[in-house]
Every structure is written in structure tokens, then in C-alpha cells.
Design an enzyme around this catalytic site. Structure first.
Site, mmCIF file in Angstrom:
data_model
loop_
_atom_site.group_PDB
_atom_site.id
_atom_site.type_symbol
_atom_site.label_atom_id
_atom_site.label_comp_id
_atom_site.label_asym_id
_atom_site.label_seq_id
_atom_site.Cartn_x
_atom_site.Cartn_y
_atom_site.Cartn_z
ATOM 1 N N ASN B 146 18.076 -7.263 -87.253
ATOM 2 C CA ASN B 146 17.520 -6.522 -88.387
ATOM 3 C C ASN B 146 16.506 -7.413 -89.085
ATOM 4 O O ASN B 146 16.855 -8.295 -89.855
ATOM 5 C CB ASN B 146 18.638 -6.087 -89.342
ATOM 6 N N CYS B 149 15.208 -5.106 -93.386
ATOM 7 C CA CYS B 149 15.874 -4.429 -94.491
ATOM 8 C C CYS B 149 15.017 -4.596 -95.757
ATOM 9 O O CYS B 149 14.728 -5.716 -96.163
ATOM 10 C CB CYS B 149 17.271 -5.001 -94.732
HETATM 11 C C1 LIG Z 1 22.370 4.740 -95.952
HETATM 12 C C2 LIG Z 1 21.488 3.975 -95.004
HETATM 13 C C3 LIG Z 1 21.870 2.694 -94.600
HETATM 14 C C4 LIG Z 1 21.079 1.965 -93.710
HETATM 15 N N1 LIG Z 1 21.485 0.737 -93.298
HETATM 16 C C5 LIG Z 1 20.766 0.057 -92.364
HETATM 17 C C6 LIG Z 1 21.234 -1.188 -91.842
HETATM 18 O O1 LIG Z 1 22.302 -1.696 -92.210
HETATM 19 N N2 LIG Z 1 20.466 -1.813 -90.915
HETATM 20 C C7 LIG Z 1 19.286 -1.291 -90.441
HETATM 21 O O2 LIG Z 1 18.651 -1.887 -89.582
HETATM 22 N N3 LIG Z 1 18.829 -0.108 -90.914
HETATM 23 C C8 LIG Z 1 19.542 0.574 -91.862
HETATM 24 N N4 LIG Z 1 19.080 1.798 -92.328
HETATM 25 C C9 LIG Z 1 17.807 2.331 -91.819
HETATM 26 C C10 LIG Z 1 18.031 3.355 -90.699
HETATM 27 O O3 LIG Z 1 18.656 2.739 -89.573
HETATM 28 C C11 LIG Z 1 16.716 3.999 -90.261
HETATM 29 O O4 LIG Z 1 15.869 3.018 -89.723
HETATM 30 C C12 LIG Z 1 15.989 4.687 -91.402
HETATM 31 O O5 LIG Z 1 16.901 5.342 -92.248
HETATM 32 C C13 LIG Z 1 14.958 5.695 -90.918
HETATM 33 O O6 LIG Z 1 15.566 6.721 -90.151
HETATM 34 P P1 LIG Z 1 15.962 8.179 -90.751
HETATM 35 O O7 LIG Z 1 14.743 8.715 -91.426
HETATM 36 O O8 LIG Z 1 16.391 8.970 -89.560
HETATM 37 O O9 LIG Z 1 17.082 7.949 -91.699
HETATM 38 C C14 LIG Z 1 19.860 2.526 -93.237
HETATM 39 C C15 LIG Z 1 19.469 3.809 -93.659
HETATM 40 C C16 LIG Z 1 20.260 4.539 -94.534
HETATM 41 C C17 LIG Z 1 19.812 5.904 -94.957
#
Ligand SMILES: Cc1cc2nc3c(=O)[nH]c(=O)nc-3n(C[C@H](O)[C@H](O)[C@H](O)COP(=O)(O)O)c2cc1C
Ligand SMILES: Cc1cc2nc3c(=O)[nH]c(=O)nc-3n(C[C@H](O)[C@H](O)[C@H](O)COP(=O)(O)OP(=O)(O)OC[C@H]3O[C@@H](n4cnc5c(N)ncnc54)[C@H](O)[C@@H]3O)c2cc1C
Ligand code: FES
Lengths: 286, 324
Positions: B146, B149
């Protein structure tokens, strides 16, 4: 059958339209506060928009710069919501000390799945502490649906007792206190066993309160083949079923989305299948 | 065990309609996926039971929550905002820590058939390596660093911008394990020269994109909503950004497999992402509106699209628009 299929079965999905709930904050203004016990207060608020919760559903109450906590709807009608808040820690203490008549509050919800509403059935409600909150709203709605109600309210000490008259207006009520100061002396489970021994029968049992109590209620009901629904608690963060924080382990059930109300028999079914495949016991405490 | 296998085979990989067969399988580096849907990191990926549930819902692969060396409580509520056009989150990398999570992961790798990608985070070289070794021991199929973040200082984005550190981590991990290493990037790390360095260091694939930096204000409260003020923006509103980044990466590095993430809410969104170059698609925020049935909805929709348009496999669609 896979437990999650069962949980996500048609009955649940149809009853509460899950695809279209909103999680925007609704503004409310507190118009009345009542001190129910030394640590429990009732807050009544008028809302700018309708939320229309099903009994058992909850809302997230946001106190800017302090925090956001899940609370059950203790009552609801036409843009007025009632919350019963027990003082246990940081945010709830802040609320008790700082939220007064005229304060603005922000709520998002309704969230989660509530209790099944039956009509013309014989129902038993069992609760303790702030677990009474969702049961009061439930009792009112069941009464409107011509159900016959009996409510068992359990408390530790006589000074903890509250809401007996409120329940009395919609249901037959029995109180137990462990110190025997008011009503039946003993726990609410002792009272339940006594009622079952008297051969009284019910179509549905609803319970909300401490988890040890809930598991006992489920065991007693399942023995007698009575439908039982219980409301569970875990740390709620997103409240929308996405972060995984509120998972009941090792079941993978999300309190905020699959619950907080679960069918008791589903819980036991899950337990058996878990024990089969992994030889592991379920720990309901975190 | 037999229960698991039954569930597994009930979700199809190859579908026959009369004489026509379409192939839904795809691959990312050494990972073979029964279909192109991948659970995105941070979404329900913090325990065995939740991961298992997503496998049963049909996913082709799973990514765990980002795991750090030490447990992290995360930020206090509010940590999630529904904006209507997207979502903002600042969970704060809440996770049980490497030691505790490796137990969940061991159970997962024993009982789950689909590939499990473990997302790892840290602020130092030693931290990344410690977590990676624990996760590899527990049997994960691939690692995702990651690097992006947007809301935890010293983690994610800050590391991603330090190319030297990232390359050292990749090299070290490649020297101790043959498992594929992916990097989760966001808008900020999509520059060609940065990615080139990672790839030369041995990177096997790219997950793009992470949530973008965002902030939400409540004028009623005269206050930011998230307790951390800054959060990560996800959901429908970031899809065009994600498509553009995946498109550019695929054009520059056509041999590097990409998991395209960002705003995928429907089969059409998933197909768009594959057409611009993603070998698989990550599903995250869509679960808020559609819950776990989103996986089968996307799988069924892709299958129908292939049949209706005379394609035989998902693989034919990958980067299709770049080849025109
Ligand atoms: C509640 C939440 C927690 C997330 N936690 C992480 C995480 O721990 N590590 C990470 O690489 N991405 C994390 N993400 C990002 C998602 O993996 C993803 O890249 C991002 O939400 C975009 O995709 P989406 O539009 O389908 O949600 C998180 C996203 C959300 C909404
Ligand atoms: C679905 C649901 C409905 C609830 N309904 C009511 C209600 O009607 N009335 C009521 O008084 N309380 C209710 N609660 C419990 C209430 O949310 C917690 O007591 C409250 O969040 C504690 O906040 P605090 O900052 O005062 O306590 P803290 O200082 O944070 O901690 C005190 C205790 O509260 C628990 N807790 C803290 N945060 C949460 C959280 N986000 N979710 C769940 N538990 C938490 C902790 O485990 C701890 O034991 C409900 C909880 C859930 C999950
Ligand atoms: S609180 Fe996030 S999944 Fe329930």
C-alpha cells in the site's frame, strides 16, 4: 444451506429496502429531555426530514468535534425521534453534560435490519438496561398491529428501574430486580423460566440487552420451538457494511447491515455448522 | 472442506450457451482468477469469516485490509461519509496487526480456494519486511504494497513518493519469495519514471487506484465531518480518474498486469475498466449500495456482454481500446 444465503433470503430483503437507504445527516432539535435513572436519559428531537425507521433499526448520532455513536430508535412518529442514552463513556458523557433543550443534533439512518413486525400474534418482549429502547418502539408498533403483548423488564437494582409505565400503556409488564427491591426477585431469565414453566406459550419472542442474557433467551426459545429475534452490538464505524469493524466472529455477520436484529435460530444454526467444520466455539464477546 | 468445494464449483468459469462457450477466467502475474472481480483492500478484508463470505459471493480474488506491524485502532468516528456522488473514508488503517492477522490469514489460505492478496503497509523498510514475511509464512498468494493511503501520515502516500525506499522493499521481497508483488498506487504515483523504477526493481503488477485525497464539510455543524478532517475519496466520482490512470499505465507498460479499481458499480463499469487495460477489477464502495450481490451482478453482466458481442473470453477485452 449456507447461513448467509438464509440470512439474505427474500423475506429479509423484501421487508426493508436495502438498496435505497440514505446515509446523509438529518438535522434535529432536542425539545424534551427526561432523566430516567441516574445514568440513563431520554432525548426527544424534532427532525427536518422524515427517517421512517422500522423498530430495531438504528441511527448514527454525530456530535461534531466529539464523535459519532450508534443508537436505536426508542420511538418514532412523523419527524420526531426518541433516543434513550445510557452514560457509559466519552461520547455519551459529553451528551449527558452538554446536549440540552434546543440543542441541534445530526443523525444518519435508519441503518441495519430491524425486527419482523407480525400482526395478531402473541409476543413476548424481554429487555434490560438501554436494551429497552428498541423494544419500546417495537411494542408500540406490534400493539398497533393487534398483537397480544407481554414484556419482561430485568434490572440489577431497584433504582435502575425505568419505563414500566410507558410499557404498561401498550403491554402487560413484569419487572424483575436482582436485589428484589421491585417486582420479581432474580434475573429476567429466572422470570422467563417461571413463565415458561407455567405453560404459557408465545408465537414470537423479541429480546435486547446483554449478550449472556440473549443467548439464554435463544436457548430457552429454541428448546420450545418459538421464533426468537435478538438485537446485537459491536463497534460500529461505517454503519453501512463496508469496513468490517462490526463483524460477529467467527461468523462474518455484520451487525450494522446483516443485523443488528438477528433471528435466534439462525444464530444457533450458524453455531452448529461452525462447530462441525472447525471444531471451534463461537465467542460472542469481543 | 467439501462444502467449500461445492460453493466454489457452483460459480462458473466457463459458460456454455448452446454451442458458444465464453471464458471468464483471467490472470494477474502468476495468479489465476475464475473471473475478473477482486475484493478491494480495506473492504471487509479484516477477518477470515468475512473473506470467506466474499468468496462465496462469487469474487475471483480477495485483497485483505492493509496490515501493519502493530495493531492500529484507527480514528474515532465519524470515519465514513456518504456524499451521494461518492464516499469519503478515514478509517485510519484500523487493523489487528501482523501477528494477530496472520492467524486469520492461515485459516483463510487453508479454507479459501481463490487467490488471496495481502495488502501490507508501514512507514519504514523493516516494518514492510516484517509484515511481508509474516503474511508469506501464513500462505498468502501475493503481496500488495500500500503505497497510497491518502490519510495516514508516514504511511501509504508518503512511502509511495519515496521511490528509493519502495524499490528497496520490492528488491528485498523478490529475493526472499517467488510470490508476485503488486503496488497499490494512486493519482500521485502514476508518473512513468516512478513506475519504471518499481518495475525494474521486480514489481509484478499494479493496483490502481487508491482513494484520492478529499474533505467534506457540514455547514450545519460548521465543521469537517471526518474526525481526521482529510480522508480518501472513492465511489462513482473517481471512475474517470481511475480509467485514465489505468489507460496510461497499460499504454506505457503493456506487459504489466493491472487490477483496475475506482468507482466500479456495475458490469458496464467493469467492462470499461477492462477495455482500458485492466486484467481484473477491484470492487470496493459499491458494496454500500449493492452489498455482496454486486459480485454476481458484475460476473453475469460481463458474461452477457461477451455473448452479445461475439467475444470468447475476458482476455480478449483487456486493453482492447489501446489496440485499435
Ligand atoms: C472504507 C474503505 C477502506 C479502505 N481501506 C484501504 C486499505 O486499507 N488499503 C488500501 O490499499 N486501500 C483501501 N481503500 C481503498 C480501496 O481499496 C479502493 O482503492 C478505493 O476505495 C477505490 O475503489 P472504489 O471506488 O471501488 O471504492 C479503502 C476504501 C474504503 C472505502
Ligand atoms: C446497533 C446499536 C444500537 C445501540 N443503541 C443504543 C441505545 O439506544 N442507547 C444507548 O445508550 N446505547 C446504545 N448503543 C450502545 C452505544 O452506541 C455505546 O454505548 C456508545 O457508542 C458508547 O460511546 P462512548 O463514547 O460513550 O463510550 P466509549 O468511551 O467509547 O466506550 C464505552 C463502551 O461503549 C462501547 N462502544 C464504544 N463505541 C462503540 C460503538 N461505536 N459501537 C458500539 N459500542 C461502542 C465500548 O465497547 C465500551 O464498552 C447501541 C449500540 C449499537 C451497536
Ligand atoms: S460498521 Fe463498518 S461494516 Fe459494520
Amino acid at each position: 444451506m449456507n447461513i448467509h444465503d438464509n440470512l439474505l433470503g427474500r423475506e429479509w430483503v423484501d421487508r426493508q429496502h436495502f438498496d435505497c437507504f440514505s446515509s446523509k445527516y438529518v438535522i434535529g432539535e432536542v425539545y424534551e429531555i427526561r432523566q430516567l435513572t441516574q445514568t440513563i436519559r431520554e432525548y426527544n428531537a424534532r427532525l427536518k426530514e422524515d427517517m421512517e425507521p422500522v423498530p430495531g433499526q438504528f441511527a448514527m448520532l454525530w456530535i461534531p468535534r466529539v464523535g459519532e455513536i450508534p443508537l436505536s430508535f426508542a420511538d418514532y412518529s412523523k419527524q420526531t425521534a426518541r433516543l434513550i442514552i445510557s452514560r457509559v463513556g466519552r461520547v455519551t458523557s459529553y451528551i449527558h453534560e452538554n446536549i440540552s433543550k434546543g440543542s441541534k443534533i445530526l443523525l444518519r439512518g435508519p441503518l441495519g435490519r430491524g425486527f419482523t413486525i407480525h400482526s395478531k400474534r402473541s409476543c413476548l418482549l424481554i429487555g434490560g438496561g438501554y436494551g429497552l429502547a428498541p423494544l419500546y418502539y417495537l411494542a408500540k408498533i406490534l400493539k398497533e398491529n393487534n398483537c397480544r403483548l407481554k414484556t419482561l423488564l430485568g434490572f440489577k437494582h431497584s433504582e435502575d428501574v425505568f419505563y414500566v409505565n410507558e410499557f404498561g400503556q401498550v403491554s402487560e409488564v413484569h419487572v424483575s430486580t436482582e436485589d428484589g427491591g421491585k417486582g420479581f426477585k432474580g434475573t429476567v431469565i429466572d422470570m422467563l423460566e417461571k413463565i415458561f414453566k407455567e405453560e404459557e406459550s408465545f408465537d414470537v419472542v423479541y429480546a435486547c440487552g446483554r449478550e449472556e442474557m440473549l443467548m439464554r433467551v435463544v436457548q430457552e426459545c429454541v428448546k420450545r420451538n418459538i421464533d426468537v429475534e435478538i438485537s446485537l452490538e459491536r463497534q460500529i464505524k461505517c454503519g453501512l457494511g463496508i469496513c468490517g469493524s462490526c463483524s460477529i466472529e467467527p461468523l462474518g455477520l455484520r451487525v450494522c447491515r446483516d443485523g443488528p436484529v438477528f433471528k435466534g435460530d439462525i444464530l444457533l444454526q450458524i453455531k452448529e455448522s461452525e462447530i462441525e467444520s472447525d471444531g471451534e466455539k463461537i465467542c460472542l464477546r469481543h | 472442506m467439501s462444502k467449500t468445494l461445492n460453493n466454489f464449483s457452483s460459480i462458473r468459469e466457463k459458460v456454455s450457451h448452446g454451442k458458444i462457450t465464453v471464458d471468464l477466467t483471467t490472470s494477474i502475474s502468476k495468479l489465476s482468477l475464475r473471473n475478473p472481480t477482486v475484493l478491494a483492500s480495506g473492504i471487509l478484508g479484516s477477518s477470515y469469516s468475512l473473506l470467506k463470505r466474499v468468496e462465496d459471493a462469487g469474487a475471483g480474488a480477495l485483497t485483505t485490509k492493509t496490515i501493519t506491524r502493530d495493531p492500529r485502532e484507527g480514528y474515532v468516528n465519524p470515519v465514513f461519509v456518504d456524499l451521494g456522488y461518492g464516499y469519503l473514508n478515514a478509517i485510519g488503517l484500523r487493523n489487528p496487526g501482523a501477528e494477530e492477522f496472520s492467524k486469520e490469514l492461515s485459516r483463510a489460505t487453508k479454507n479459501i480456494q481463490i487467490p488471496i492478496i495481502t495488502s501490507i503497509g508501514g512507514s519504514k523498510f523493516e516494518e514492510f519486511i516484517f509484515v511481508a514475511e509474516k503474511m508469506l509464512e501464513a500462505g498468502c498468494d501475493a503481496l500488495e504494497l500500500n503505497l497510497s493511503c491518502p490519510h495516514v501520515d508516514g504511511y501509504g502516500l508518503d512511502v509511495g513518493l519515496d521511490a528509493k525506499l519502495t524499490c528497496e522493499i520490492i528488491k528485498q521481497l523478490k529475493s526472499v519469495s517467488s510470490k508476485p508483488i503488486f503496488a497499490k498506487i494512486s493519482l500521485h504515483q502514476s508518473q512513468k519514471n516512478l513506475l519504471e523504477k518499481y518495475i525494474n526493481a521486480g514489481l509484478d503488477g499494479i493496483t490502481a487506484i487508491n482513494a484520492l485525497k478529499g474533505l467534506a464539510i457540514s455547514i450545519e455543524a460548521l465543521s469537517p465531518i471526518l474526525s481526521n478532517v482529510i480522508g480518501g475519496l472513492s465511489g462513482p466520482c473517481i471512475k474517470p480518474v481511475a480509467l485514465a490512470i489505468v489507460y496510461e499505465i497499460h499504454r506505457e507498460f503493456p506487459d504489466i498486469p493491472i487490477i483496475g479499481v475506482g468507482g466500479i458499480q456495475s458490469p458496464e463499469d467493469a467492462i470499461e475498466m477492462i477495455l482500458v487495460g485492466a486484467s481484473a477489477v477491484g470492487i470496493g464502495s459499491a458494496i454500500v449500495r449493492k452489498d455482496l450481490k454486486i459480485f454476481m451482478e458484475i460476473i453475469d453482466g460481463i458474461e452477457r456482454f461477451l455473448l452479445d458481442n461475439g467475444f470468447k473470453s475476458v482476455k480478449e477485452l483487456i486493453g482492447y481500446i489501446n489496440r485499435r
